[in-house]
Write an enzyme that holds these catalytic residues in place. Structure first.
Site, PDB file in Angstrom:
ATOM      1  N   GLU A 144     -11.528  25.509  92.703  1.00  9.59           N
ATOM      2  CA  GLU A 144     -11.453  24.089  92.330  1.00  9.59           C
ATOM      3  C   GLU A 144     -12.807  23.486  91.981  1.00  9.59           C
ATOM      4  O   GLU A 144     -12.866  22.552  91.184  1.00  9.59           O
ATOM      5  CB  GLU A 144     -10.725  23.253  93.384  1.00  9.59           C
ATOM      6  CG  GLU A 144     -11.469  22.986  94.648  1.00  9.59           C
ATOM      7  CD  GLU A 144     -10.696  22.094  95.621  1.00  9.59           C
ATOM      8  OE1 GLU A 144     -10.091  21.112  95.178  1.00  9.59           O
ATOM      9  OE2 GLU A 144     -10.722  22.389  96.826  1.00  9.59           O
ATOM     10  N   LYS A 161      -9.016  12.881  94.437  1.00  5.05           N
ATOM     11  CA  LYS A 161      -9.047  13.065  95.884  1.00  5.05           C
ATOM     12  C   LYS A 161      -7.697  12.781  96.520  1.00  5.05           C
ATOM     13  O   LYS A 161      -7.291  13.446  97.453  1.00  5.05           O
ATOM     14  CB  LYS A 161     -10.122  12.137  96.465  1.00  5.05           C
ATOM     15  CG  LYS A 161     -10.301  12.251  97.964  1.00  5.05           C
ATOM     16  CD  LYS A 161     -10.989  13.542  98.325  1.00  5.05           C
ATOM     17  CE  LYS A 161     -11.083  13.759  99.819  1.00  5.05           C
ATOM     18  NZ  LYS A 161     -11.195  15.196 100.133  1.00  5.05           N
ATOM     19  N   CYS A 194      -4.472   7.458  90.427  1.00  3.67           N
ATOM     20  CA  CYS A 194      -5.049   6.244  89.877  1.00  3.67           C
ATOM     21  C   CYS A 194      -5.293   5.221  90.978  1.00  3.67           C
ATOM     22  O   CYS A 194      -4.618   5.210  91.988  1.00  3.67           O
ATOM     23  CB  CYS A 194      -4.176   5.595  88.806  1.00  3.67           C
ATOM     24  SG  CYS A 194      -3.666   6.731  87.522  1.00  3.67           S
ATOM     25  N   TRP A 237      -6.242   8.789  86.687  1.00  6.72           N
ATOM     26  CA  TRP A 237      -6.059  10.239  86.681  1.00  6.72           C
ATOM     27  C   TRP A 237      -4.913  10.474  85.706  1.00  6.72           C
ATOM     28  O   TRP A 237      -3.782  10.073  85.940  1.00  6.72           O
ATOM     29  CB  TRP A 237      -5.700  10.737  88.078  1.00  6.72           C
ATOM     30  CG  TRP A 237      -5.583  12.226  88.147  1.00  6.72           C
ATOM     31  CD1 TRP A 237      -6.593  13.135  88.229  1.00  6.72           C
ATOM     32  CD2 TRP A 237      -4.368  12.994  88.151  1.00  6.72           C
ATOM     33  NE1 TRP A 237      -6.088  14.415  88.276  1.00  6.72           N
ATOM     34  CE2 TRP A 237      -4.734  14.359  88.229  1.00  6.72           C
ATOM     35  CE3 TRP A 237      -3.014  12.661  88.090  1.00  6.72           C
ATOM     36  CZ2 TRP A 237      -3.782  15.386  88.259  1.00  6.72           C
ATOM     37  CZ3 TRP A 237      -2.074  13.691  88.108  1.00  6.72           C
ATOM     38  CH2 TRP A 237      -2.471  15.039  88.199  1.00  6.72           C
ATOM     39  N   ASN A 284      -0.181   2.640  88.714  1.00  7.33           N
ATOM     40  CA  ASN A 284      -0.386   3.931  89.363  1.00  7.33           C
ATOM     41  C   ASN A 284       0.994   4.528  89.587  1.00  7.33           C
ATOM     42  O   ASN A 284       1.862   3.869  90.159  1.00  7.33           O
ATOM     43  CB  ASN A 284      -1.105   3.700  90.708  1.00  7.33           C
ATOM     44  CG  ASN A 284      -1.087   4.937  91.593  1.00  7.33           C
ATOM     45  OD1 ASN A 284      -1.023   6.058  91.104  1.00  7.33           O
ATOM     46  ND2 ASN A 284      -1.149   4.724  92.898  1.00  7.33           N
ATOM     47  N   GLY A 285       1.219   5.752  89.123  1.00  6.93           N
ATOM     48  CA  GLY A 285       2.531   6.383  89.309  1.00  6.93           C
ATOM     49  C   GLY A 285       3.022   6.987  88.004  1.00  6.93           C
ATOM     50  O   GLY A 285       2.243   7.167  87.062  1.00  6.93           O
ATOM     51  N   ARG A 288      -9.446   8.463  93.650  1.00  9.20           N
ATOM     52  CA  ARG A 288      -8.047   8.605  93.242  1.00  9.20           C
ATOM     53  C   ARG A 288      -7.917   9.116  91.811  1.00  9.20           C
ATOM     54  O   ARG A 288      -6.801   9.356  91.330  1.00  9.20           O
ATOM     55  CB  ARG A 288      -7.330   7.259  93.353  1.00  9.20           C
ATOM     56  CG  ARG A 288      -7.377   6.681  94.736  1.00  9.20           C
ATOM     57  CD  ARG A 288      -6.723   5.337  94.762  1.00  9.20           C
ATOM     58  NE  ARG A 288      -5.282   5.465  94.859  1.00  9.20           N
ATOM     59  CZ  ARG A 288      -4.617   5.490  96.000  1.00  9.20           C
ATOM     60  NH1 ARG A 288      -5.256   5.405  97.133  1.00  9.20           N
ATOM     61  NH2 ARG A 288      -3.318   5.598  96.017  1.00  9.20           N
ATOM     62  N   HIS A 304      -0.234  46.971  96.953  1.00 14.50           N
ATOM     63  CA  HIS A 304       1.063  46.687  96.327  1.00 14.50           C
ATOM     64  C   HIS A 304       0.906  45.970  94.987  1.00 14.50           C
ATOM     65  O   HIS A 304       1.871  45.409  94.471  1.00 14.50           O
ATOM     66  CB  HIS A 304       1.931  45.858  97.287  1.00 14.50           C
ATOM     67  CG  HIS A 304       2.238  46.576  98.561  1.00 14.50           C
ATOM     68  ND1 HIS A 304       3.053  47.678  98.613  1.00 14.50           N
ATOM     69  CD2 HIS A 304       1.785  46.380  99.828  1.00 14.50           C
ATOM     70  CE1 HIS A 304       3.121  48.127  99.860  1.00 14.50           C
ATOM     71  NE2 HIS A 304       2.352  47.354 100.624  1.00 14.50           N
ATOM     72  N   GLU A 338      -7.807  29.529 101.664  1.00 10.70           N
ATOM     73  CA  GLU A 338      -8.607  28.306 101.554  1.00 10.70           C
ATOM     74  C   GLU A 338      -9.939  28.595 100.849  1.00 10.70           C
ATOM     75  O   GLU A 338     -10.408  27.795 100.034  1.00 10.70           O
ATOM     76  CB  GLU A 338      -8.821  27.720 102.963  1.00 10.70           C
ATOM     77  CG  GLU A 338      -9.796  26.569 103.066  1.00 10.70           C
ATOM     78  CD  GLU A 338      -9.437  25.321 102.261  1.00 10.70           C
ATOM     79  OE1 GLU A 338      -8.369  25.291 101.637  1.00 10.70           O
ATOM     80  OE2 GLU A 338     -10.255  24.392 102.237  1.00 10.70           O
ATOM     81  N   LYS A 347     -11.145  26.770  97.431  1.00  8.30           N
ATOM     82  CA  LYS A 347     -12.430  26.053  97.328  1.00  8.30           C
ATOM     83  C   LYS A 347     -13.213  26.556  96.123  1.00  8.30           C
ATOM     84  O   LYS A 347     -13.749  25.780  95.355  1.00  8.30           O
ATOM     85  CB  LYS A 347     -13.290  26.231  98.593  1.00  8.30           C
ATOM     86  CG  LYS A 347     -12.879  25.482  99.821  1.00  8.30           C
ATOM     87  CD  LYS A 347     -13.117  23.997  99.769  1.00  8.30           C
ATOM     88  CE  LYS A 347     -11.909  23.259  99.286  1.00  8.30           C
ATOM     89  NZ  LYS A 347     -10.954  22.832 100.285  1.00  8.30           N
TER      90      LYS A 347
END
Ligand code: F6R
Length: 637
Positions: free
Chosen positions: A517, A632, A2, A85, A120-121, A27, A533, A510, A514
């Site tokens: 997401e 972000k 947030c 968020w 925020n939190g 955010r 395996h 990575e 990518k």
């Protein structure tokens, strides 16, 4: 996460709040809102009693909120705003901040609002506080933990919002940054932080004051910034402010100095690109070049501290005998890549840990450890907490590889290397990753030098290879049309596997991150030797398998792994390099990177994977720069 922004001014502050929200959308962007005190009229006067609080909230983007604010003619000198968020409660208007408290009573909603608050939190004891406040007659409109704070402040208010917040603070468990005002004090706003970032901005002539999650929100408004510390409470008024620390001590300007901070507005032009992610992928040759600019040779001084308790890197590098890397997400994968470099080139035992796990497990501390945090934002709550946990265990040699020079991470680490990726706006990290790798490779060379393992010839050879990388990256970017063709096929799939070996296993990880997401295609990465395996059971003709296959010591083994996939009908998408000698055939698509780059080849091989994810998302029509459910900067646990 947030984002918070707030202001007390004599001018109409609403445009500043909305612009601040636009810059804080990274955010979180589940919903947004703004609240003003209508009594704080433009010009600095206070309207007669009875003029109260007003808000606008939206589950669309800030641009839509702007329309609402204009329609509702919101204008005042005091206001707070928030971009969310979601943690507690779905992304819905009733859960969007600012939250109001109308006081207790079943009919409270029919009375004017008394408290407006943004947060925020995460408040961990919100259930207990909610029950307590409900028993006092407070009615809750949302499922958020934030509304609990608004009602708590209201319940504690006795004519002084600062005192109410101070007392409320002692009841809150968890992480928070808040900004709050009360209907009876139109030109006053109070902020508090514990575990979430909050800064204060001093406006022109010291008359107006701001609160924000970061300095970027205030770019163009003020560059005079005070970084609040954990436990601080700040009282913001027209023409004055004061700050108290966690013990209730009033702080002097020397204890919380006003710093001049050149924050980028973040409102970078897209230029010829469709999305920030695409722009940032294509900025990598420039970002990599900037990160290396001015580096004549390898020297520990490159890592000298810039924070609150800076140290000299050469002394630290001499003393340490192992490295512990702490990071999350993409930054964690850059750390995984660096482990190979640090052990092979510098001969230093290296451990890489996911920050959110490390902070909660019992580990064996070693004071001779160099603790390296890696973070684009420098504000990731899990990484900061892991750093503080390592420090609390007696590990004081700390270094960060970070993209934001003014961040908490840089302030709290003894040593730092600032990558020069520039502001990264797309939620999916791209240029931050490759510049982190640049910083980590330089760190490897500096540590190798400190340990007497870097000859002058090796130093010159490695630096020459690094300096050529911007050109090599440009050549890889030119492969975009071939990746668009692959992406059209991937967009039809539900799953994908990514394989790599050695140094390129983290690159496979990575690549899978990518893809998942931003395109929402389920993707997994494995070290190719692990296939038999278990994951081989997933391979059918419907399963695309991406293989990162430069010519390295494990290439022949990797080719055997590729045969295992082909034998089960899996379709291979191979990223080879100039020396890999892999040709396209039935079920095997090959894109050949123009050069063979040896030790540094992860920096090149990740780029086609970024482009593949980008174009797959584009083909699927997802929101590339703001993928669902993400943000972000992850400032909550
Ligand atoms: C993925 C991504 C995230 C971040 C992670 C850590 O594309 O961007 O996985 O890498 O949230 O963030 P920072 O680097 O800011 O600590």
């Amino acid at each position: 996460m947030c984002g918070i922004v707030g202001a007390v001014s004599s001018r109409n502050i609403v445009p500043v709040l909305v612009q601040g929200l636009q810059r804080l959308e990274y955010r979180g962007y589940d919903s947004c809102g703004v609240a003003i005190h209508r009594a704080a009229v433009v010009g600095g006067a206070v309207a007669p009693a009875g003029v109260g609080l007003q808000r606008a909230r939206s589950t669309a983007r800030v641009a839509e909120l702007q329309t609402q604010v204009t329609q509702d003619q919101l204008a005042a000198g005091t206001g707070i705003a928030h971009t969310r968020w979601a943690t507690h409660g779905a992304p819905a208007v009733h859960n969007a901040h600012p939250h109001f408290s109308h006081g207790p009573g079943a009919d409270a909603a029919s009375r004017p609002a008394r408290v407006a608050l943004v947060h925020n939190g995460i408040i961990e004891n919100h259930d207990e506080l909610r029950a307590e406040l409900q028993a006092k007659g407070y009615v809750f409109d949302s499922q958020t933990d934030t509304e609990v704070i608004a009602h708590l402040v209201d319940a504690l208010y006795d004519g002084d919002i600062f005192q109410a917040v101070r007392t409320a603070r002692s009841r809150l468990h968890g992480a928070y940054a808040i900004a709050v005002f009360h209907k009876d004090e139109p030109q006053r706003m109070v902020g508090a932080r514990q575990g979430s970032p909050l800064i204060m901005g001093v406006g022109e002539g010291g008359g107006e004051h701001f609160l924000a999650s970061d300095a970027m929100a205030l770019a163009g408004v003020t560059d005079q910034i005070v970084y609040l510390a954990e436990g601080d409470v700040v009282d913001v008024q027209l023409g004055r402010y004061w700050i108290e620390d966690t013990n209730g001590q009033t702080l002097t300007p020397a204890q919380r100095p006003v710093k001049t901070v050149q924050a980028h507005s973040g409102a970078a032009e897209l230029g010829p690109y469709r999305h920030y992610m695409q722009k940032e992928i294509f900025e990598q040759p420039r970002a990599f070049g900037d990160t290396l600019e001015g580096i004549e040779g390898i020297a520990p001084e490159l890592f000298d501290g810039q924070g609150e308790q800076p140290a000299a890197a050469w002394r630290v590098f001499k003393e340490i005998d192992n490295v512990l890397i702490l990071a999350c997400g993409t930054s964690y994968y850059s750390g995984c890549t660096a482990k190979y470099w640090l052990e092979e080139i510098a001969g230093i035992p290296t451990q890489v840990e996911v920050a959110s796990e490390y902070r909660y497990r019992t580990s064996v501390p070693n004071p001779k450890t160099l603790v390296v945090t890696i973070s684009q934002s420098g504000e990731t709550a899990d990484t900061l907490a892991a750093l503080r946990h390592a420090q609390s265990l007696g590990m004081q040699h700390t270094l960060t590889i970070c993209n934001v020079a003014t961040s908490a991470m840089v302030r709290e680490c003894a040593l730092a290397y600032i990558t020069r990726a520039g502001v990264e706006i797309g939620v999916a990290s791209t240029k931050a990753f490759t510049t982190q790798l640049a910083g980590l490779f330089l760190l490897t060379l500096a540590l190798a030098q400190a340990k007497g393992r870097l000859s002058a010839d090796d130093e010159a050879r490695h630096l020459k290879a690094m300096r050529h990388l911007p050109v090599a990256l440009q050549a890889v970017l030119a492969l975009e049309p071939q990746l668009i063709q692959w992406a059209e096929q991937f967009a039809q799939k539900d799953n994908a596997l990514f394989l790599g070996r050695g140094l390129h296993y983290p690159i496979a990880l990575e690549g899978a991150l990518k893809l998942k997401e931003i395109s929402y295609i389920h993707a997994e990465a494995y070290p190719a030797g692990e296939l038999k395996h278990g994951p081989l059971a997933l391979v059918t003709s419907a399963m695309p398998v991406v293989v990162v296959a430069p010519n390295d010591a494990l290439l022949e083994k990797l080719k055997s792994n590729m045969q295992e996939v082909r034998a089960r009908g899996g379709v291979l998408y191979v990223l080879a390099d100039a020396d890999s000698h892999i040709s396209a055939s039935e079920g095997i698509h090959v894109i050949r990177l123009p050069e063979h780059y040896g030790t540094l080849s992860p920096i090149l091989h990740v780029v086609p994977l970024q482009l593949l994810a980008y174009h797959t998302a584009l083909a699927k029509g997802t929101d590339v720069d703001k993928p669902r459910n993400l943000a972000k900067s992850v400032t909550v646990e």
